[in-house]
Motif scaffolding. Structure first.
Motif, mmCIF file in Angstrom:
data_model
loop_
_atom_site.group_PDB
_atom_site.id
_atom_site.type_symbol
_atom_site.label_atom_id
_atom_site.label_comp_id
_atom_site.label_asym_id
_atom_site.label_seq_id
_atom_site.Cartn_x
_atom_site.Cartn_y
_atom_site.Cartn_z
ATOM 1 N N UNK A 99 4.122 23.831 41.861
ATOM 2 C CA UNK A 99 4.323 24.348 43.217
ATOM 3 C C UNK A 99 4.588 25.848 43.176
ATOM 4 N N UNK A 100 3.844 26.596 43.976
ATOM 5 C CA UNK A 100 4.051 28.030 44.126
ATOM 6 C C UNK A 100 4.350 28.273 45.597
ATOM 7 N N UNK A 101 5.505 28.865 45.875
ATOM 8 C CA UNK A 101 5.941 29.049 47.256
ATOM 9 C C UNK A 101 6.328 30.494 47.526
ATOM 10 N N UNK A 102 5.869 31.018 48.640
ATOM 11 C CA UNK A 102 6.395 32.325 49.043
ATOM 12 C C UNK A 102 7.813 32.121 49.568
ATOM 13 N N UNK A 103 8.685 33.043 49.275
ATOM 14 C CA UNK A 103 10.063 32.905 49.737
ATOM 15 C C UNK A 103 10.793 31.823 48.962
ATOM 16 N N UNK A 104 11.971 31.516 49.427
ATOM 17 C CA UNK A 104 12.775 30.462 48.811
ATOM 18 C C UNK A 104 12.950 29.365 49.850
ATOM 19 N N UNK A 105 12.569 28.141 49.502
ATOM 20 C CA UNK A 105 12.711 27.048 50.468
ATOM 21 C C UNK A 105 14.182 26.755 50.756
ATOM 22 N N UNK A 106 14.436 26.053 51.868
ATOM 23 C CA UNK A 106 15.821 25.681 52.150
ATOM 24 C C UNK A 106 16.315 24.740 51.063
ATOM 25 N N UNK A 107 17.617 24.577 50.988
ATOM 26 C CA UNK A 107 18.224 23.847 49.876
ATOM 27 C C UNK A 107 17.731 22.401 49.806
ATOM 28 N N UNK A 108 17.510 21.761 50.945
ATOM 29 C CA UNK A 108 17.059 20.364 50.932
ATOM 30 C C UNK A 108 15.647 20.237 50.355
ATOM 31 N N UNK A 109 14.766 21.123 50.763
ATOM 32 C CA UNK A 109 13.405 21.101 50.222
ATOM 33 C C UNK A 109 13.422 21.446 48.735
ATOM 34 N N UNK A 110 14.226 22.421 48.366
ATOM 35 C CA UNK A 110 14.326 22.821 46.970
ATOM 36 C C UNK A 110 14.809 21.650 46.116
ATOM 37 N N UNK A 111 15.828 20.942 46.592
ATOM 38 C CA UNK A 111 16.341 19.783 45.847
ATOM 39 C C UNK A 111 15.284 18.684 45.722
ATOM 40 N N UNK A 133 19.890 30.261 48.156
ATOM 41 C CA UNK A 133 19.476 28.899 47.908
ATOM 42 C C UNK A 133 19.428 28.601 46.405
ATOM 43 N N UNK A 134 18.936 29.553 45.645
ATOM 44 C CA UNK A 134 18.843 29.354 44.198
ATOM 45 C C UNK A 134 20.245 29.196 43.605
ATOM 46 N N UNK A 135 21.171 30.044 44.035
ATOM 47 C CA UNK A 135 22.535 29.953 43.517
ATOM 48 C C UNK A 135 23.176 28.621 43.884
ATOM 49 N N UNK A 136 22.904 28.135 45.090
ATOM 50 C CA UNK A 136 23.431 26.838 45.510
ATOM 51 C C UNK A 136 22.846 25.724 44.648
ATOM 52 N N UNK A 137 21.541 25.788 44.398
ATOM 53 C CA UNK A 137 20.884 24.772 43.568
ATOM 54 C C UNK A 137 21.454 24.787 42.148
ATOM 55 N N UNK A 138 21.714 25.958 41.602
ATOM 56 C CA UNK A 138 22.302 26.070 40.262
ATOM 57 C C UNK A 138 23.720 25.499 40.237
ATOM 58 N N UNK A 139 24.458 25.749 41.297
ATOM 59 C CA UNK A 139 25.825 25.230 41.387
ATOM 60 C C UNK A 139 25.813 23.702 41.474
ATOM 61 N N UNK A 140 24.880 23.163 42.261
ATOM 62 C CA UNK A 140 24.788 21.720 42.464
ATOM 63 C C UNK A 140 24.204 20.983 41.268
ATOM 64 N N UNK A 141 23.431 21.698 40.450
ATOM 65 C CA UNK A 141 22.693 21.045 39.371
ATOM 66 C C UNK A 141 22.815 21.860 38.085
#
Length: 143
Positions: free
Chosen positions: A111-123, A1-9
Motif C-alpha cells: 500500500x502506498x498512500x499520500x498523507x497519513x491515514x487516520x489511526x483506525x485505517x492505519x491499524x 498518527x504514526x506516533x500513536x500507532x507506535x505507542x499502541x503497537x
C-alpha cells in the motif's frame, strides 16, 4: 498518527525516508535531520520538526536544533557531507518509482498512500499486512 500507532503497537517498525518537497526550507530541514544522526539526536529533532506547523525558515530549523540539544555549528558542518545529498537523491528516486509526489507519504506493505491515514485505517492496514506476512511465513502443504 504514526506516533500513536507506535505507542499502541511496540512491535511496529517505522522507517523514515526524507524526501524534501518544493517548499523553501524543506531540503535544509531534511539535511539537518539527517545530520543530527551524528550527534545522536535524530529522534528528538525529527519529532520536534514534525510537531511544528507551518513553513519553517532556516533560522527556525536551527533554533529547534538548539532547543533539542544539538551543537548547531557542528550540525551545519555535518549538513555539508555529500553523502547526505546523495541519500536525498536516492530517496527522491524511490519516491518517484512509488508515485509519491508529496510529503508525508506512507508505504505499508504494498500500500502506498499520500498523507497519513487516520489511526483506525492505519491499524487496519497494519493488521492486514501482518496477516499477509503470517500466511506467507506459515508452512503449507500441497497434500
Amino acid at each position: 498518527m504514526i506516533q500513536q500507532a507506535l505507542k499502541d503497537d511496540p512491535k511496529l517498525k517505522v522507517v523514515y525516508k526524507h524526501y524534501p518537497g518544493e517548499k523553501p526550507g524543506s531540503k535544509f530541514a531534511a539535511l539537518a535531520a539527517l545530520a543530527s544522526i551524528k550527534q545522536g539526536k535524530y529522534d528528538a529533532f525529527h519529532h520536534a520538526l514534525m510537531a511544528t506547523s507551518g513553513q519553517l525558515s532556516e533560522f527556525d530549523i536551527l533554533t529547534i536544533a538548539r532547543q533539542v540539544g544539538l551543537d548547531v555549528e557542528q550540525l551545519k558542518r555535518d549538513m555539508k557531507d555529500p553523502a547526505l545529498e546523495n541519500l536525498l537523491e536516492r530517496n527522491r528516486a524511490v519516491a518517484k518509482e512509488l508515485y509519491i509526489d508529496g510529503t508525508p507519504g506512507v508505504v505499508l506493505g504494498l500500500e502506498v498512500m499520500p498523507g497519513v491515514p487516520n489511526i483506525h485505517k492505519l491499524e487496519r492496514l497494519i493488521a492486514k499486512e501482518r496477516e499477509i506476512n503470517r500466511r506467507a511465513a506459515s508452512p503449507t502443504s500441497a497434500f
